[in-house]
Design an enzyme around this catalytic site. Structure first.
Site, short mmCIF file in Angstrom:
data_model
loop_
_atom_site.label_atom_id
_atom_site.label_comp_id
_atom_site.label_asym_id
_atom_site.label_seq_id
_atom_site.Cartn_x
_atom_site.Cartn_y
_atom_site.Cartn_z
N LYS A 17 0.71 -1.24 0.75
CA LYS A 17 -0.06 0.26 -0.18
C LYS A 17 0.85 1.62 0.36
CE LYS A 17 0.64 0.90 4.62
NZ LYS A 17 1.68 2.08 4.76
N ASP A 145 -2.27 -1.88 10.58
CA ASP A 145 -3.06 -1.65 8.73
C ASP A 145 -3.70 -3.28 8.51
OD1 ASP A 145 -1.80 0.61 9.34
OD2 ASP A 145 0.60 0.16 7.90
#
Ligand code: C5P
Length: 324
Positions: A17, A145
């Protein structure tokens, strides 16, 4: 996250990401910080093979993986086994094979994505009746996350990261963002970055200011980002002061024809948003000859389709091959 059947099991592509926007609030009583962040999955992947094995067996095969990451995949498997999602009396087995491409300590979420891939892949292999919603608390217990990676795409994440609101509708698959990522082979500890941020700002209340993500609809945010506006990372100044190499790298990238240059997460990757795929390739080629660093080309990736991670709803195949 993409899933593909292979002999004996399945292969999960675990994306990296980038953070397009990352604001950090003050330290909370539990030691964590509230975030307001726009996460975007990109098509730089680790590969996790999830293979059947006799009852009670759990093995991870890999080479050159840091202890923490190895533990995160195995911990994800154990958490799933210990959760109420596995029927009582069953102790299904698995062999996990991890192929790393996402650098570690890079702000790209590789270890968290691997953990989410293990949850989703094992839920599928073991045919558990587990929805994404049911996997979410397990994901959050593994790392801040990890919840984002259960669905991927583009999402606004708040809380300590576990409150995930998909914004993927505003980021169509047909019009991806094109990035050049530069990993300078420096590992940044997320925990240390938070500590440095706290020390640098005393009692400032960053999140009490109105968030720009509240002031316009997601589609308008996407347009503004495409123009290089709104990109922000609260860690950038403090981490670049601690690592002068990162500041120099940032300056080097700013000389190229990027729409915007920003650090991802708590570093150390610095990325540039390019105007097109061709521009990204051209600049990446130039940077590869110029820098002692790992340079990756990547595009934004749409979400997976894992609403029902166990029986049924997972994407069976159809790995999207976006590379020309
Ligand atoms: O959740 P995770 O284990 O990935 O976080 C690593 C460290 O980063 C935590 O121990 C904490 O110090 C810090 N952190 C934080 N606030 C967050 C996420 C992480 O303070 N929202």
């Amino acid at each position: 996250m993409r899933i593909q059947p292979i002999p004996g099991g399945l292969r999960v592509l675990a994306p990296a990401k980038v953070n397009l926007y990352l604001e950090v609030g003050p330290r909370r009583a539990d030691g964590y910080h509230d975030l307001d962040s726009l996460f975007q999955a990109i098509d730089l992947h680790d590969e996790l093979e999830v293979l059947g094995a006799p009852e009670g067996t759990l093995e991870l095969e890999e080479a050159g993986i840091a202890e923490g990451e190895r533990n995160l995949v195995v911990r994800a498997a154990r958490r799933l086994l210990e959760s109420g999602l596995v029927p009582p009396g069953r102790r299904p087995g698995a062999r996990l094979r991890l192929k790393k491409r996402i650098p570690e300590g890079a702000g790209l979420g590789g270890g968290s994505s691997d953990a989410a891939a293990a949850l989703v892949g094992l839920a599928r292999l073991w045919r558990l009746a587990a929805s994404r919603r049911e996997l979410l608390p397990l994901a959050a217990s593994l790392g801040s996350d990890v919840p984002f990676f259960l669905s991927g795409g583009t999402a606004r994440c708040r809380g300590r990261g576990e409150l995930v609101e998909s914004w993927s509708h505003a980021f169509p698959a047909g019009a991806p963002f094109h990035y050049v990522l530069v990993y300078p082979r420096i590992k940044v500890s997320t925990k240390r970055a938070y500590e440095a941020l706290d020390a640098s700002r005393g009692s400032a209340d960053a999140l009490t200011a109105p968030s720009p993500l509240d002031s316009m609809p997601p589609v308008a945010v996407r347009t503004e980002l495409g123009r290089g506006h709104l990109f922000f990372n609260r860690f950038e100044t403090v981490v670049c002061s601690a690592f002068p190499e990162l500041r120099r790298l940032h300056e080097t990238l700013c000389k190229e024809a990027f729409v915007k240059v920003l650090m991802s997460g708590s570093g150390s990757t610095i990325y540039g948003l390019a105007r097109s795929a061709e521009e990204a390739r051209r600049i990446a080629g130039k940077l590869r000859t110029q820098l002692e660093a790992d340079v990756f080309l990547a595009r934004s990736e749409p979400p997976g389709d894992e609403e029902n991670a166990g029986q049924g709803g997972l994407v069976e195949d159809g790995i999207l091959d976006w590379d020309p």
